[in-house]
Design an enzyme around this catalytic site. Structure first.
Site, mmCIF file in Angstrom:
data_model
loop_
_atom_site.group_PDB
_atom_site.id
_atom_site.type_symbol
_atom_site.label_atom_id
_atom_site.label_comp_id
_atom_site.label_asym_id
_atom_site.label_seq_id
_atom_site.Cartn_x
_atom_site.Cartn_y
_atom_site.Cartn_z
ATOM 1 N N ASP A 236 0.845 -1.204 0.000
ATOM 2 C CA ASP A 236 0.000 0.000 0.000
ATOM 3 C C ASP A 236 0.873 1.245 0.000
ATOM 4 O OD1 ASP A 236 0.983 0.087 2.542
ATOM 5 O OD2 ASP A 236 -0.950 0.015 3.563
ATOM 6 N N CYS B 162 -26.639 -1.259 9.239
ATOM 7 C CA CYS B 162 -25.693 -1.188 10.353
ATOM 8 C C CYS B 162 -24.850 0.085 10.285
ATOM 9 C CB CYS B 162 -24.769 -2.407 10.336
ATOM 10 S SG CYS B 162 -23.537 -2.418 11.655
ATOM 11 N N CYS C 281 -16.971 5.402 16.515
ATOM 12 C CA CYS C 281 -15.763 6.207 16.321
ATOM 13 C C CYS C 281 -15.730 7.341 17.345
ATOM 14 C CB CYS C 281 -15.735 6.781 14.903
ATOM 15 S SG CYS C 281 -14.285 7.823 14.586
ATOM 16 N N CYS D 140 -17.382 -4.157 13.747
ATOM 17 C CA CYS D 140 -18.064 -4.610 12.538
ATOM 18 C C CYS D 140 -18.586 -6.028 12.731
ATOM 19 C CB CYS D 140 -17.104 -4.573 11.351
ATOM 20 S SG CYS D 140 -17.822 -5.201 9.813
#
Length: 372
Positions: free
Chosen positions: A133, A192, A199, A249
């Site tokens: 990345d 959801c 956060c 999640c």
């Protein structure tokens, strides 16, 4: 010579043999809509101080600038959903480190995989170039187009198989694009909103765009200088990075513990904070070589450590407050002033009003005024 599909199947099989948990192919053409969305995100300033993202935009928009003739991309997904290793004995081991950093730097671990794939591609008569990345590539977009997952409301790529805890690597090739069928994985977030609701800084917007300047991962890793005053308490116990949006999640919870290629190390998952103090930058670099903890540099990790100590007020962190107030880096002394104030050590804060650096003096003055 193998045909296109045989070459693609050979490279896919090798990637799985080398440790990838999932693989998929995507056409190398970056959609105009994706470029427009990314350009708007940059224009809105949501990339904080990561100016290199602006400079790389032309290359991200056209993968042919990285590999002439790029037609198809092999995307690898590698899980880092492992269980926490045991906490080592001794040291001052406070705070939390993002899960991906519990192992030696994944860039170093995945580069040999990409090199092996590139060599195999060359043997097949295919030009290829790999990135983890660190290159100008929209990995999550390509991951979604390769059907490894979808971009969740957290901005992370989410997989029904791996959850949100996985790293992406890509192999650009000059294999011709498939150009048929659906172009992206369907969205499985449904109604959801746990990631956005969890956060601590509200960095996750309703448009699935992340405000990097509010993100704990950006603040503890990429941000240079003192931490924003209004974010220090929100950082809580996070020393390096943040996993909250991935942890909550439901797909991560369902996936459970999976890692195969990456294996965590106790000293990286639970670092001794005292090792960020009383050493030079060179000593720090040597001691943490091969680790993602190098990215904030020595003074960044010391700054983060003091923020954690200030928030937790754990007695074992007291020696770090004393060391931080005498640190050669003004950014660390500034963080020490804030942390000392959280402990109510106002005499020590008062002493920092006489510091040689104006930002340290200003921080001490502000803290004393706020106390009054």
């Amino acid at each position: 010579m193998m045909n296109t599909e045989q070459s693609a199947e050979t490279l896919s099989a090798l990637a799985l043999d080398l440790g990838a948990d999932v693989v998929g192919w995507a056409d190398a053409q970056v959609p105009t809509t994706a470029v427009d969305e990314y350009t708007l995100w940059l224009a809105e300033g949501r990339h904080a101080r990561m100016d290199y993202l602006e400079r790389q935009l032309p290359r991200r928009a056209d993968l042919g600038t990285s590999l002439p003739g790029a037609g198809r991309v092999l995307v690898l997904g590698i899980s880092h959903a492992y269980a926490p290793p045991p906490r080592p004995a001794g040291g001052i081991r406070l705070g939390r480190v993002a899960r991906y950093a519990w192992t030696p730097d994944y860039h170093d671990q995945l580069q040999p995989v990409l090199d092996r794939l590139s060599a195999e591609a060359a043997a097949l008569g295919v030009q290829a170039r790999g990135y983890v990345d660190h290159g100008p590539v929209m990995e999550r977009l390509l991951g979604a187009r390769a059907f490894l997952g979808w971009r969740g409301k957290s901005g992370m790529l989410v997989s029904t198989q791996l959850g949100a805890f996985f790293t992406l690597a890509v192999l650009l090739t000059d294999l011709p694009p498939a150009g048929e069928g659906p172009t992206a994985h369907p969205d499985r977030c449904g109604r959801c909103f746990r990631c956005a609701q969890s956060c601590p800084t509200g960095a996750i917007g309703p448009d699935r765009k992340i405000d990097a300047g509010r993100c704990l991962s950006y603040l503890t890793i990429e941000h240079r200088g003192p931490l924003p005053w209004e974010r220090r308490r929100e950082l809580g116990e996070w020393l390096f990075g943040c996993d909250i949006c991935c942890e909550v999640c439901p797909w991560s919870v369902k996936a459970g513990t999976l890692a195969r290629l990456f294996q965590p190390r106790p000293e990286l998952a639970h670092p001794d904070l005292s090792r960020f103090f009383g050493v030079s930058e060179r000593q720090f670099t040597r001691e943490w070589a091969g680790s993602a903890l190098l990215r904030p540099r020595r003074k960044g990790m010391a700054r983060n450590a003091l923020n954690v100590v200030g928030n937790l007020r754990d007695p074992q962190g007291w020696p770090l407050l004393l060391a931080g107030a005498e640190d050669p880096a003004w950014e660390v002394r500034e963080a020490a002033a804030w942390a000392l104030a959280q402990w109510g050590e106002w005499t020590a804060v008062e002493r920092l009003r006489g510091d040689e650096h104006p930002d340290v003096r200003a921080a001490a003055e502000r803290l004393l005024l706020e106390r009054a």
